[in-house]
Design a protein around this motif. Structure first.
Motif, PDB file in Angstrom:
ATOM      1  N   GLN A 239      11.269 -33.528  -3.757  1.00 54.81           N
ATOM      2  CA  GLN A 239      11.015 -34.960  -3.848  1.00 54.81           C
ATOM      3  C   GLN A 239      10.574 -35.312  -5.256  1.00 54.81           C
ATOM      4  OE1 GLN A 239       8.658 -36.490  -0.706  1.00 54.81           O
ATOM      5  NE2 GLN A 239       8.810 -38.584  -1.407  1.00 54.81           N
ATOM      6  N   GLY A 240      11.236 -36.311  -5.802  1.00 57.84           N
ATOM      7  CA  GLY A 240      10.878 -36.817  -7.118  1.00 57.84           C
ATOM      8  C   GLY A 240      10.440 -38.270  -7.022  1.00 57.84           C
ATOM      9  N   ALA A 241      10.261 -38.878  -8.168  1.00 63.43           N
ATOM     10  CA  ALA A 241       9.794 -40.266  -8.211  1.00 63.43           C
ATOM     11  C   ALA A 241      10.789 -41.232  -7.571  1.00 63.43           C
ATOM     12  CB  ALA A 241       9.521 -40.678  -9.656  1.00 63.43           C
ATOM     13  N   GLU A 242      12.073 -40.910  -7.654  1.00 65.70           N
ATOM     14  CA  GLU A 242      13.105 -41.817  -7.131  1.00 65.70           C
ATOM     15  C   GLU A 242      13.834 -41.237  -5.928  1.00 65.70           C
ATOM     16  OE1 GLU A 242      15.600 -43.414 -10.176  1.00 65.70           O
ATOM     17  OE2 GLU A 242      13.936 -43.531 -11.586  1.00 65.70           O
TER      18      GLU A 242
ATOM     19  N   SER B 181      17.574 -39.719   1.521  1.00 67.32           N
ATOM     20  CA  SER B 181      17.814 -39.255   0.148  1.00 67.32           C
ATOM     21  C   SER B 181      17.914 -37.733   0.079  1.00 67.32           C
ATOM     22  CB  SER B 181      16.727 -39.763  -0.804  1.00 67.32           C
ATOM     23  OG  SER B 181      15.457 -39.233  -0.467  1.00 67.32           O
TER      24      SER B 181
ATOM     25  N   HIS C  23      14.811 -37.808  -3.338  1.00 66.62           N
ATOM     26  CA  HIS C  23      15.033 -36.368  -3.357  1.00 66.62           C
ATOM     27  C   HIS C  23      16.187 -36.001  -4.270  1.00 66.62           C
ATOM     28  CE1 HIS C  23      12.646 -36.856   0.290  1.00 66.62           C
ATOM     29  NE2 HIS C  23      12.279 -35.611   0.089  1.00 66.62           N
ATOM     30  N   THR C  24      16.050 -34.847  -4.902  1.00 68.82           N
ATOM     31  CA  THR C  24      17.121 -34.310  -5.748  1.00 68.82           C
ATOM     32  C   THR C  24      17.368 -32.865  -5.348  1.00 68.82           C
ATOM     33  OG1 THR C  24      15.564 -33.644  -7.471  1.00 68.82           O
ATOM     34  CG2 THR C  24      16.605 -35.802  -7.716  1.00 68.82           C
TER      35      THR C  24
END
Length: 191
Positions: A86-89, A11, A91-92
């Motif tokens: 890193q986020g909840a869903e 991700s 990587h952004t």
């Protein structure tokens, strides 16, 4: 030592590739070097980004905040890097970054490869930031030997009292940073 290149999560890689294809992301001021590439733009040299702050920093307290990828234009690293968080869903994409730490990171990675020729210990390169001291170092983590074997290579510009591009045992450098006066960003018009 064996320098083991980290494998970023899929991700994180997808987030960087999407940013390199995004006209909006490439409009960021730090992405200026990426706007007119001579060849394909590719993420390279992924490094897990860790943050360490506090009055008595210890490597065990470093928290991973994301990944930084240097960007290659064809075969050469250009003056930009991409950061993902890193986020909840997964990587952004967070932002592109430019400045002296990029060339310094490439130089520190070369130093790490040279160090790898003289030792048998396995090392994992990471990026370690010290927000209170406005400092960043390449962290050569020795997972098999314990924290006493970890090395830090401060990137330039380094804080006062710290020599950039010198490999320090982490146990020697961390107390120096803890005693260093907290850095302050320079503001235009201030003295």
């Amino acid at each position: 030592m064996t320098l083991q290149t980290p494998q970023p999560p899929p991700s994180a890689l997808r987030a960087v590739l999407a940013a390199l294809d995004s006209e909006d992301a490439l409009r960021q001021p730090a992405a200026a070097a990426l706007r007119h590439p001579a060849g394909p733009l590719l993420p390279a040299h992924p490094l897990a980004v860790h943050v360490l702050d506090g009055p008595r920093p210890e490597l065990s307290a470093a928290r991973r905040t994301g990944w930084r990828f240097l960007i290659k234009d064809g075969a050469e690293v250009v003056a930009a890097a991409a950061e993902v968080v890193q986020g909840a869903e997964g990587h952004t994409f967070s932002h592109f970054t430019a400045g002296p730490y990029l060339d310094s990171t490439v130089r520190a990675l070369r130093q790490a490869w040279q160090l790898a020729q003289t030792s048998r210990a396995r090392q994992l390169p990471r990026l370690l930031t010290f927000p209170g001291q406005y400092a960043t170092a390449l962290w050569l983590h020795a997972p098999d030997a314990g924290p006493g074997a970890d090395l830090l290579i401060p990137l330039a510009p380094a804080p006062l009292g710290v020599t950039a591009h010198r490999a320090y045992p982490a146990a020697d450098l961390l107390p120096v940073l803890a005693r260093a006066p907290l850095g302050r960003p320079l503001l235009l018009g201030s003295s």
